[in-house]
Write a protein that holds these residues in place. Sequence first.
Motif, PDB file in Angstrom:
ATOM      1  N   MET A   1       0.842  -1.200   0.000  1.00 38.84           N
ATOM      2  CA  MET A   1       0.000   0.000   0.000  1.00 38.84           C
ATOM      3  C   MET A   1       0.880   1.254   0.000  1.00 38.84           C
ATOM      4  SD  MET A   1      -3.123  -1.260   0.841  1.00 38.84           S
ATOM      5  CE  MET A   1      -4.063  -0.403   2.059  1.00 38.84           C
ATOM      6  N   TYR A   2       0.493   2.253  -0.748  1.00 40.62           N
ATOM      7  CA  TYR A   2       1.185   3.547  -0.715  1.00 40.62           C
ATOM      8  C   TYR A   2       0.140   4.655  -0.692  1.00 40.62           C
ATOM      9  CZ  TYR A   2       5.310   0.841  -1.357  1.00 40.62           C
ATOM     10  OH  TYR A   2       6.297  -0.091  -1.137  1.00 40.62           O
TER      11      TYR A   2
ATOM     12  N   HIS B   1       5.286   8.683  -2.091  1.00 43.95           N
ATOM     13  CA  HIS B   1       6.622   8.737  -1.478  1.00 43.95           C
ATOM     14  C   HIS B   1       6.947   7.328  -0.987  1.00 43.95           C
ATOM     15  CE1 HIS B   1       5.513  13.165  -0.373  1.00 43.95           C
ATOM     16  NE2 HIS B   1       5.689  13.003  -1.676  1.00 43.95           N
TER      17      HIS B   1
HETATM   18  C1  LIG Z   1      -2.097   1.836   4.881  1.00 50.56           C
HETATM   19  C2  LIG Z   1      -0.628   1.823   4.499  1.00 50.56           C
HETATM   20  C3  LIG Z   1      -0.083   2.891   3.795  1.00 50.56           C
HETATM   21  C4  LIG Z   1       1.280   2.894   3.483  1.00 50.56           C
HETATM   22  N1  LIG Z   1       1.798   3.977   2.817  1.00 50.56           N
HETATM   23  C5  LIG Z   1       3.140   4.026   2.577  1.00 50.56           C
HETATM   24  C6  LIG Z   1       3.731   5.176   1.931  1.00 50.56           C
HETATM   25  O1  LIG Z   1       3.045   6.137   1.553  1.00 50.56           O
HETATM   26  N2  LIG Z   1       5.069   5.166   1.741  1.00 50.56           N
HETATM   27  C7  LIG Z   1       5.879   4.109   2.142  1.00 50.56           C
HETATM   28  O2  LIG Z   1       7.104   4.182   1.946  1.00 50.56           O
HETATM   29  N3  LIG Z   1       5.335   3.011   2.724  1.00 50.56           N
HETATM   30  C8  LIG Z   1       3.992   2.946   2.935  1.00 50.56           C
HETATM   31  N4  LIG Z   1       3.454   1.826   3.526  1.00 50.56           N
HETATM   32  C9  LIG Z   1       4.336   0.644   3.732  1.00 50.56           C
HETATM   33  C10 LIG Z   1       4.403  -0.100   2.387  1.00 50.56           C
HETATM   34  O3  LIG Z   1       3.144  -0.654   2.082  1.00 50.56           O
HETATM   35  C11 LIG Z   1       5.426  -1.249   2.391  1.00 50.56           C
HETATM   36  O4  LIG Z   1       5.175  -2.090   3.489  1.00 50.56           O
HETATM   37  C12 LIG Z   1       6.866  -0.752   2.486  1.00 50.56           C
HETATM   38  O5  LIG Z   1       7.111   0.171   1.465  1.00 50.56           O
HETATM   39  C13 LIG Z   1       7.852  -1.924   2.336  1.00 50.56           C
HETATM   40  O6  LIG Z   1       7.612  -2.584   1.114  1.00 50.56           O
HETATM   41  P1  LIG Z   1       8.794  -3.331   0.345  1.00 50.56           P
HETATM   42  O7  LIG Z   1       8.144  -4.261  -0.629  1.00 50.56           O
HETATM   43  O8  LIG Z   1       9.791  -2.362  -0.180  1.00 50.56           O
HETATM   44  O9  LIG Z   1       9.504  -4.146   1.509  1.00 50.56           O
HETATM   45  P2  LIG Z   1       9.189  -5.675   1.917  1.00 50.56           P
HETATM   46  O10 LIG Z   1       9.686  -6.582   0.846  1.00 50.56           O
HETATM   47  O11 LIG Z   1       7.738  -5.780   2.330  1.00 50.56           O
HETATM   48  O12 LIG Z   1      10.048  -5.798   3.238  1.00 50.56           O
HETATM   49  C14 LIG Z   1      11.484  -5.897   3.200  1.00 50.56           C
HETATM   50  C15 LIG Z   1      12.067  -5.721   4.574  1.00 50.56           C
HETATM   51  O13 LIG Z   1      11.797  -4.408   5.066  1.00 50.56           O
HETATM   52  C16 LIG Z   1      11.132  -4.489   6.317  1.00 50.56           C
HETATM   53  N5  LIG Z   1      10.122  -3.442   6.435  1.00 50.56           N
HETATM   54  C17 LIG Z   1       9.058  -3.284   5.623  1.00 50.56           C
HETATM   55  N6  LIG Z   1       8.309  -2.241   6.061  1.00 50.56           N
HETATM   56  C18 LIG Z   1       8.917  -1.787   7.171  1.00 50.56           C
HETATM   57  C19 LIG Z   1       8.614  -0.756   8.089  1.00 50.56           C
HETATM   58  N7  LIG Z   1       7.525   0.029   7.961  1.00 50.56           N
HETATM   59  N8  LIG Z   1       9.465  -0.560   9.117  1.00 50.56           N
HETATM   60  C20 LIG Z   1      10.561  -1.315   9.273  1.00 50.56           C
HETATM   61  N9  LIG Z   1      10.900  -2.322   8.432  1.00 50.56           N
HETATM   62  C21 LIG Z   1      10.090  -2.552   7.407  1.00 50.56           C
HETATM   63  C22 LIG Z   1      10.449  -5.850   6.309  1.00 50.56           C
HETATM   64  O14 LIG Z   1      10.208  -6.305   7.638  1.00 50.56           O
HETATM   65  C23 LIG Z   1      11.450  -6.698   5.586  1.00 50.56           C
HETATM   66  O15 LIG Z   1      12.469  -7.115   6.466  1.00 50.56           O
HETATM   67  C24 LIG Z   1       2.098   1.783   3.849  1.00 50.56           C
HETATM   68  C25 LIG Z   1       1.540   0.702   4.522  1.00 50.56           C
HETATM   69  C26 LIG Z   1       0.197   0.716   4.848  1.00 50.56           C
HETATM   70  C27 LIG Z   1      -0.388  -0.457   5.592  1.00 50.56           C
END
Ligand SMILES: Cc1cc2nc3c(=O)[nH]c(=O)nc-3n(C[C@H](O)[C@H](O)[C@H](O)COP(=O)(O)OP(=O)(O)OC[C@H]3O[C@@H](n4cnc5c(N)ncnc54)[C@H](O)[C@@H]3O)c2cc1C
Length: 342
Positions: free
Chosen positions: A156-157, A171
Amino acid sequence: MNAHVSSGAFAVDIAPSSHAITCRGDQTLLDSCIQNGIPARYNCRSGECGECVASLVGGEVYEMPGADPAIFNDKHRAAGKLLLCMCFPRTDVKLNVPLAQDAPAIRPTTINTMVESVERVTPTIYRVRLETPGPVAYRAGQCFEWIAPGVRPNRMYSAANRPGDSAIEFHVRVYPGGRVGAFVSEHMSPGQSLEILGPFGHFGLSASDWRPSICIAGGTGLAPIHAMLDEALARGDSRPLHFFYGARSQDELYCLDTLRGWADKHANFTFTPVLSDEPEGSGWTGARGLVTDVVAAQLQDAFGLEAYLCGPPVMIDAAVAVLETAGFSDSDIHADRFVPAR
Ligand SMILES: Cc1cc2nc3c(=O)[nH]c(=O)nc-3n(C[C@H](O)[C@H](O)[C@H](O)COP(=O)(O)OP(=O)(O)OC[C@H]3O[C@@H](n4cnc5c(N)ncnc54)[C@H](O)[C@@H]3O)c2cc1C
Ligand code: FES
């Protein structure tokens, strides 16, 4: 298919609003509510915020494991409660679902977008603008699922600009090993197509535009707050708005020119950036420490205030504790938790 999940479709009766919908056996009750335009409350869609709690009045469901026991546990189950985002129907069911009081729900749709620009704005954050076929209906504060190639489940973003434009700005923080982060930082380029699905969520400024509000964000938690401020200030919302923005160091702050420009232009908007790990002697003259400590020190009186929090769950929990100590009630705290996808 999971052995606990039934094929077929089931009738779902929703009280007290008297909605009657159908939910597939392999679909969560929450997803069915969202697809049918029922304004059920929710945020994380993964058992970690507790906002989608409802009561099971009749019928049987399968609850997938994984809900955070701190927010939903056997005590709740024994009281007939369930989390809509964790449960699949196994028979026709009757539910009691508290509905959100905000504007009517917008049904999510799949949108074909084209990458307009990808820009690295801090060492770990990218600003991505996706061109849409026309203005997309969403409310400032809502988010979209990205259907990134080969990455499931969808991440989600949050939209970072106000609705009405033919592009949506996002972002994206890059985490070590992050799948979508790697897609954005290594493979995304202008002209590429990307499907997104949405909008989702109920985060956004309340209709109580006479109530002074504080907003607290960390990192990319800025995105939905940015959209909300953009929308509110553009339409002349006159409620006092104070935005506390936390980052580690100066090079992790972004959108500063816009935020400072809004503070210069709008008498009702105040902006306080706060750095937790900025080296001494760097020339930074602004606030230092944890953003939640700075909020605690500046909060004189919670009377009449509303709060909007967005960022990683650990920051939200710290902010909620500060606000509750200051006298905020639950209903005056609105939070958007960026929980990782599971
Ligand atoms: C309602 C909602 C809105 C969101 N909006 C945004 C947004 O606007 N911008 C944004 O950047 N993200 C946002 N997120 C988080 C986003 O959805 C992803 O979870 C995040 O970007 C990580 O995705 P990835 O595929 O790059 O990493 P993944 O492949 O999912 O994770 C890789 C590694 O990073 C770690 N990791 C993932 N997320 C986090 C975290 N939050 N804190 C610490 N470690 C973490 C995981 O544990 C894992 O070890 C939102 C989440 C929700 C539920
Ligand atoms: S627990 Fe269901 S939406 Fe967060």
